[in-house]
Enzyme design. Structure first.
Site, mmCIF file in Angstrom:
data_model
loop_
_atom_site.group_PDB
_atom_site.id
_atom_site.type_symbol
_atom_site.label_atom_id
_atom_site.label_comp_id
_atom_site.label_asym_id
_atom_site.label_seq_id
_atom_site.Cartn_x
_atom_site.Cartn_y
_atom_site.Cartn_z
ATOM 1 N N LYS A 202 -36.612 23.290 -13.609
ATOM 2 C CA LYS A 202 -35.899 22.014 -13.700
ATOM 3 C C LYS A 202 -34.511 22.192 -13.086
ATOM 4 C CE LYS A 202 -34.109 18.513 -16.840
ATOM 5 N NZ LYS A 202 -34.199 17.902 -18.159
ATOM 6 N N LYS A 256 -39.337 19.858 -11.426
ATOM 7 C CA LYS A 256 -38.612 18.607 -11.619
ATOM 8 C C LYS A 256 -37.231 18.699 -10.983
ATOM 9 C CE LYS A 256 -36.636 15.885 -15.325
ATOM 10 N NZ LYS A 256 -36.217 15.863 -16.684
HETATM 11 C C1 PBG Z 1 -33.253 15.611 -20.634
HETATM 12 C C2 PBG Z 1 -34.208 15.000 -19.702
HETATM 13 C C3 PBG Z 1 -33.830 14.421 -18.510
HETATM 14 C C4 PBG Z 1 -34.973 13.930 -17.918
HETATM 15 C C5 PBG Z 1 -36.061 14.222 -18.754
HETATM 16 N N1 PBG Z 1 -35.564 14.913 -19.862
HETATM 17 C C6 PBG Z 1 -32.482 14.207 -17.938
HETATM 18 C C7 PBG Z 1 -31.541 15.309 -17.826
HETATM 19 O O1 PBG Z 1 -31.913 16.479 -17.782
HETATM 20 O O2 PBG Z 1 -30.351 14.993 -17.784
HETATM 21 C C8 PBG Z 1 -34.965 13.207 -16.607
HETATM 22 C C9 PBG Z 1 -36.127 12.366 -16.286
HETATM 23 C C10 PBG Z 1 -35.878 11.382 -15.214
HETATM 24 O O3 PBG Z 1 -34.817 11.366 -14.552
HETATM 25 O O4 PBG Z 1 -36.767 10.558 -15.025
HETATM 26 N N2 PBG Z 1 -33.726 16.388 -21.608
#
Ligand code: PBG
Length: 331
Positions: A202, A256
């Site tokens: 991520k 991601k």
């Molecule tokens: C945070 C989380 C995020 C997303 C999923 N879980 C945002 C972040 O890490 O700030 C992002 C998903 C998306 O942008 O569609 N735990």
């Protein structure tokens, strides 16, 4: 492997592109609603169950609305939904205890969906940001995101979700050691069959902006998430993270965001051969949807963007387009 290419006119590659039937016969990848996980935003804050301005077409849902969405998923052949709560701002604290409240919004929604549509798999988000007054995925002390203390909190949160009936836990927090700690706690508590889909690779991405609007974390977040999420410049590190999470007990892994990281999807799939998912995140949705609504690109970009994940080796995609794309696939 270098493909054998006979000389023209023995080979005319256009022969197999001439009709839809021929093209379909030789299609190398397929896209189906079974490839989708549909992320849902839920809220019980009066008036917050509205469209998210930066995500046209996506609304926060009430618990009942989430149950209806799960029923829609079942009808469309989408196997799973993934829940993200918009928590009442009054319940957001620096200690985040609402995250492991057995009766919190997310856990009530899990129970409601599993009671109404048990055949739909429910995936959760394991991270503290929807409950954190400071907007971070972890506990913060003097501006530092604490790793091990956060992992303890995430374990409590994961156990409450498993207890509520979640099928798949999705740790999205990027703390070190959380998958192993969750797996050990699940085994010890008798939740042996709860799956973990780890957000393994991520990246610290500006494409998450609209999501933070949707869960109400935008205003709270001070600074950025670069001390725990990955540097977009790195690929070897992504492979180490995937290896680590698999060793610790992840059943499936995720890359991601999605479209800017298709090279990572391909490498992960080739290197490990485990169920590999990509998250087509909120900013990717907003870009495509915004351009479609402005008439700048055609709706066909939706399926084109999704088949790209399959071509890159992904087994499935978390996408806000899930219901729309499923309807498009059904013709
Ligand atoms: C945070 C989380 C995020 C997303 C999923 N879980 C945002 C972040 O890490 O700030 C992002 C998903 C998306 O942008 O569609 N735990």
């Amino acid at each position: 492997m270098t493909p054998h290419v006979p000389a023209f006119p023995a080979l005319r590659l256009r022969r197999l592109r001439r009709t839809a039937a021929l093209r379909e016969m030789v299609a190398e990848t397929r896209l189906s609603p079974a490839d989708f996980i549909w992320p849902l935003f839920v809220t019980d804050v009066p008036g917050a169950d509205a469209e998210v301005p930066s995500m046209p077409g996506v609304s926060r849902l009430t618990v009942d609305g989430a149950v209806r969405a799960a029923e829609t998923a079942a009808r469309l052949g989408i196997p799973a939904v993934c829940l993200f709560p918009y928590t009442d701002p009054a319940l957001r604290t620096e200690t985040c205890e609402e995250a492991w409240n057995p009766a919190n919004l997310s856990n009530r929604t899990i129970r409601a969906i599993k009671a109404a549509v048990p055949e739909v798999a429910v995936m959760t988000d394991v991270a503290l940001d929807p409950y954190n007054a400071l907007g971070h995925d972890g506990l913060v002390k003097d501006g530092v995101i604490l790793n091990d203390e956060t992992v303890e909190a995430l374990v409590r949160m994961a156990l409450a979700q498993a207890e509520a009936g979640a099928d798949i836990l999705g740790p999205s927090d990027m703390m070190d050691g959380r998958v192993g700690a969750m797996r050990r706690a699940l085994e010890a508590a008798g939740h042996r069959d709860v799956a973990i889909l780890s957000y393994a690779a991520k990246y610290a991405s500006a494409f998450y902006g609209p999501f933070r609007d949707a869960v109400g974390a935008t205003g709270a977040l001070k600074g950025d998430k670069k001390t725990y999420q990955m540097n977009p410049a790195n690929r070897a590190e992504a492979l180490r993270l995937v290896a680590r999470d698999l060793d610790e007990g992840a059943d499936m892994v995720m890359v991601k965001p999605g479209m800017p990281y298709l090279d990572i999807c391909r490498e992960v799939r080739d290197a490990f051969g485990v169920p590999t998912f990509a998250y087509q995140v909120s900013g990717e949705y907003a870009m495509l949807k915004g351009a479609i609504l402005n008439g700048w690109v055609k709706e066909a970009v939706i399926l084109e963007s999704l088949v790209a994940f399959r071509r890159a080796g992904c087994d499935g995609i978390l996408t806000y387009f899930a219901p729309e794309a499923a309807r498009m696939l059904a013709g």
